[in-house]
Design an enzyme around this catalytic site. Structure first.
Site: not given
Ligand code: PEP
Length: 251
Positions: A11, A13, A96, A98, A166, A172, A211
């Site tokens: 992803n 983003k 997601h 976000e 998630e 992040g 992460s």
């Molecule tokens: C994500 O954006 O879905 C995500 C898991 O980000 P990261 O791997 O940077 O934690």
């Protein structure tokens, strides 16, 4: 014994411009096109999809979008519909955290998007996750149960669905969940699928996201209910992303 093939989703983003996105896609392609026994999907920003589709044409890497509007067309300024994505992408990330957080997306809206994507032949990668206060209060299982059930309301195309657990506190932050925490919640997601549609509970893929990197991915992939990873930050580095893909192909 798991019979589901691992899936690694990148992803991107709101990162990369068209030119740098094309370059990143080419690098990922060079490094991982020939890696077998794993599904590979990258999800660049909307504006790069058409150009990157050309880069990936005929390859083993699939293309996904990061969001979609549930309506077919109409007066929805700035939005992109499933009809517009039809034939361009195979997958779409939905719900997601976000989007739920910054754009107030509700689980009802997520379910409408999932149904609409599915009708257009696009596989939803449906995200759920609790925040840190929910986790701390010991209500994560209850929260995820409600969020996933609501996000799947009215959905019926079970053969074409990916779920991503998630936890918001892991996205992040560099603080991934433990493999035990991730497995526990993946099993909760699978139980929910089983209660909604027993026939598909063993075939729906459930990913962990938060992460993930090449150092920790194997711990997650070894879990019985985790079938891959949704990767944010680490998917912007072609070498690291390909390392992840390679690790997932051998599990
Ligand atoms: C994500 O954006 O879905 C995500 C898991 O980000 P990261 O791997 O940077 O934690």
């Amino acid at each position: 014994m798991k019979h589901r093939k691992n899936i690694i989703v990148g992803n991107w983003k709101m990162n990369t411009e068209v030119k740098s996105g094309i370059n990143l896609a080419k690098q990922i392609l060079d490094l991982s096109d020939n890696i077998t026994n794993v599904e590979k999907i990258i999800c660049p920003p909307f504006v790069s999809l058409t150009s990157i589709a050309k880069v990936l044409k005929g390859s083993s890497i699939q293309l996904g979008a990061q969001n979609v509007n549930a309506n077919e067309n109409g007066a929805f300024t700035g939005e992109v519909s499933t009809a517009m994505l039809h034939g361009l992408v195979s997958h779409v990330v939905l719900g997601h955290s976000e989007r739920r957080m910054f754009y107030d997306e509700s689980s009802d809206q997520v379910s409408e998007k999932a149904i609409s994507a599915s009708k257009a032949g696009i596989t939803p990668i449906l995200c759920v996750g609790e925040d840190f206060s929910v986790r701390k209060s010991g209500k994560a299982v209850n929260f995820i149960t409600k969020q996933l059930e609501a996000s799947l309301q009215g959905f019926s195309n079970w053969q074409s669905l990916i779920i991503a657990y998630e936890p918001i506190w892991a996205i992040g932050t560099g603080e991934a969940a433990t493999s035990g925490q991730a497995q526990e919640m993946a099993a909760v997601c699978r139980d929910i699928i089983c209660s909604l549609t027993p026939d598909f509970s063993n075939s729906v893929h459930i990913l962990y996201g938060g992460s993930v990197n090449s150092t920790n991915v194997t711990n997650f992939l070894e879990q019985p209910d985790i079938d891959g990873a949704l990767v944010g930050g680490a998917s912007l580095n072609a070498q690291e992303f390909s390392n992840l893909i390679r690790l997932a192909s051998s599990k």
